[in-house]
Design an enzyme around this catalytic site. Structure first.
Site, PDB file in Angstrom:
ATOM      1  N   ASP A  81      42.764  53.414  39.149  1.00 44.62           N
ATOM      2  CA  ASP A  81      43.161  52.037  38.958  1.00 44.62           C
ATOM      3  C   ASP A  81      44.446  51.713  39.597  1.00 44.62           C
ATOM      4  O   ASP A  81      45.546  52.636  39.504  1.00 44.62           O
ATOM      5  CB  ASP A  81      43.318  51.943  37.306  1.00 44.62           C
ATOM      6  N   ASP A 103      45.872  48.711  45.882  1.00 46.29           N
ATOM      7  CA  ASP A 103      46.394  47.432  45.554  1.00 46.29           C
ATOM      8  C   ASP A 103      47.608  47.269  46.267  1.00 46.29           C
ATOM      9  O   ASP A 103      48.669  47.576  45.879  1.00 46.29           O
ATOM     10  CB  ASP A 103      46.608  47.327  44.009  1.00 46.29           C
ATOM     11  N   GLU A 133      42.406  44.359  45.929  1.00 52.05           N
ATOM     12  CA  GLU A 133      42.964  42.920  45.275  1.00 52.05           C
ATOM     13  C   GLU A 133      43.631  41.658  46.293  1.00 52.05           C
ATOM     14  O   GLU A 133      44.139  42.161  47.168  1.00 52.05           O
ATOM     15  CB  GLU A 133      43.858  43.330  44.245  1.00 52.05           C
ATOM     16  N   GLY A 209      42.077  42.038  31.620  1.00 54.86           N
ATOM     17  CA  GLY A 209      40.695  41.510  30.684  1.00 54.86           C
ATOM     18  C   GLY A 209      40.941  41.604  29.503  1.00 54.86           C
ATOM     19  O   GLY A 209      40.129  40.834  28.554  1.00 54.86           O
ATOM     20  N   ASN A 229      38.242  44.886  33.447  1.00 53.57           N
ATOM     21  CA  ASN A 229      39.327  46.275  33.146  1.00 53.57           C
ATOM     22  C   ASN A 229      40.045  45.869  31.842  1.00 53.57           C
ATOM     23  O   ASN A 229      40.266  44.728  31.510  1.00 53.57           O
ATOM     24  CB  ASN A 229      40.303  46.026  34.182  1.00 53.57           C
ATOM     25  N   THR A 232      45.154  46.998  27.587  1.00 53.61           N
ATOM     26  CA  THR A 232      45.989  46.643  26.554  1.00 53.61           C
ATOM     27  C   THR A 232      45.391  46.557  25.174  1.00 53.61           C
ATOM     28  O   THR A 232      45.743  47.020  24.299  1.00 53.61           O
ATOM     29  CB  THR A 232      46.701  45.369  26.777  1.00 53.61           C
TER      30      THR A 232
END
Length: 307
Positions: A81, A103, A133, A209, A229, A232
């Site tokens: 990620d 990214d 991204e 997400g 994703n 949190t």
């Protein structure tokens, strides 16, 4: 169960209008919880590692995740990620993650294209799927609290980006942010997403997400989002539960006592998310015919030794 590619999971999810949950594995307990819930719901799942998680736990955590996935009874992909640069990507290649995100979205368009194209060229030759991204998801620490650093993905630029880089799936900015939202800031732009989906016709990814209205997530999945994703939402309640247990039982110290409540809370949230994404019960669709099951690496990769 054989490990499968994120590309294989997302291609089908995109066509059938459900989404695969991509959950950040902050420690080994997270890995066990994710797989347990996925098996209970017979859902495919993506376990992903963020670079700072990678640095905290080291490459050995990847070996643990891969072995845990191999003995699961549902399809599991393992994903890098938010790879920050080529070094992050090459480390994940060496450790045999079968999909990566590069990214460089903070760079200007041409530099983002160049960096992403380099990663795609290397990874596709190794058989590894790539996510990139375009735009800026934003985060809760941005200086501009009204916008939180969002830059919405432009559909025309996205089409050009895909054509030039040949990435497998694209993370798009449609109003979400990384981290927990301040009150009233949930503004997912389904109108922008529809335009992007019409232009690209490839699986799209929703970062940030967590803490979004369920109905908006469902609409996003109907309009091209195939990977959501979540970090949190499974981390904050988990660690707050540990804090509460420590306060409640200050003389206890055994892991099976201190982590019991946290693990259960996390599993409840994982179940809620998988049901929301509509991937529950989909494992059998991937497993019914092994002749069509894509290998761990989705491309005809070269045999490469890493040193």
């Amino acid at each position: 169960m054989v490990l499968v590619s994120s590309k294989y999971l997302l291609d089908r999810a995109y066509q059938e209008h459900f989404a695969i949950g991509a959950f950040n594995a902050g420690n080994s307990e997270f890995v066990k919880n994710i797989i347990t819930v996925a098996e209970n719901l017979q859902s495919p799942v993506i376990i992903q590692i963020y670079p700072l998680e990678y640095e905290l736990m080291g490459s050995k955590i990847i070996k643990y995740v891969l072995e845990a996935a191999k003995v699961s009874n549902v399809p599991i992909a393992v994903h890098l990620d938010h790879g920050r640069d080529l070094n992050d990507v090459l480390r994940s290649n060496k450790d045999q993650l079968n999909s990566v995100m590069i990214d460089t979205s903070a760079e200007e368009f041409a530099k983002n294209v160049a960096a992403t194209s380099e990663v795609v060229d290397i990874c596709h030759r190794l058989g590894i799927a790539v996510e990139a991204e375009l735009g800026s998801i934003g985060n809760r620490f941005a200086n501009d609290s009204s916008n939180m650093g969002r830059i919405y993905t432009d559909p025309n630029s996205a089409k050009e980006f895909i054509e030039q880089t040949e990435v497998d799936f694209l993370a798009v900015s449609i109003g979400t942010v990384h981290g927990p939202y301040p009150s009233g800031k949930n503004e997912i732009r389904i109108d922008i997403l529809k335009e992007i989906n019409r232009a690209l016709k490839i699986p799209l990814v929703l970062h940030g997400g967590s803490k979004n209205p369920d109905q908006k997530i469902k609409e996003a999945i109907e309009n091209g989002i195939a990977k959501v994703n979540i970090s949190t939402d499974i981390k904050l309640p988990y660690f707050h539960a540990i804090k509460d247990t420590v306060i409640e039982k200050p003389t206890d110290y055994e892991p099976w006592i201190m982590l019991k409540q946290a693990n259960q809370i996390q599993k409840d949230i994982l179940k809620e998310k998988i049901l929301l994404f509509g991937s529950n019960g989909k494992a059998s669709e991937y497993l019914n015919d092994f002749r069509h099951l894509k290998p761990y690496f989705p491309y005809e990769g070269e045999k490469v030794e890493f040193y």
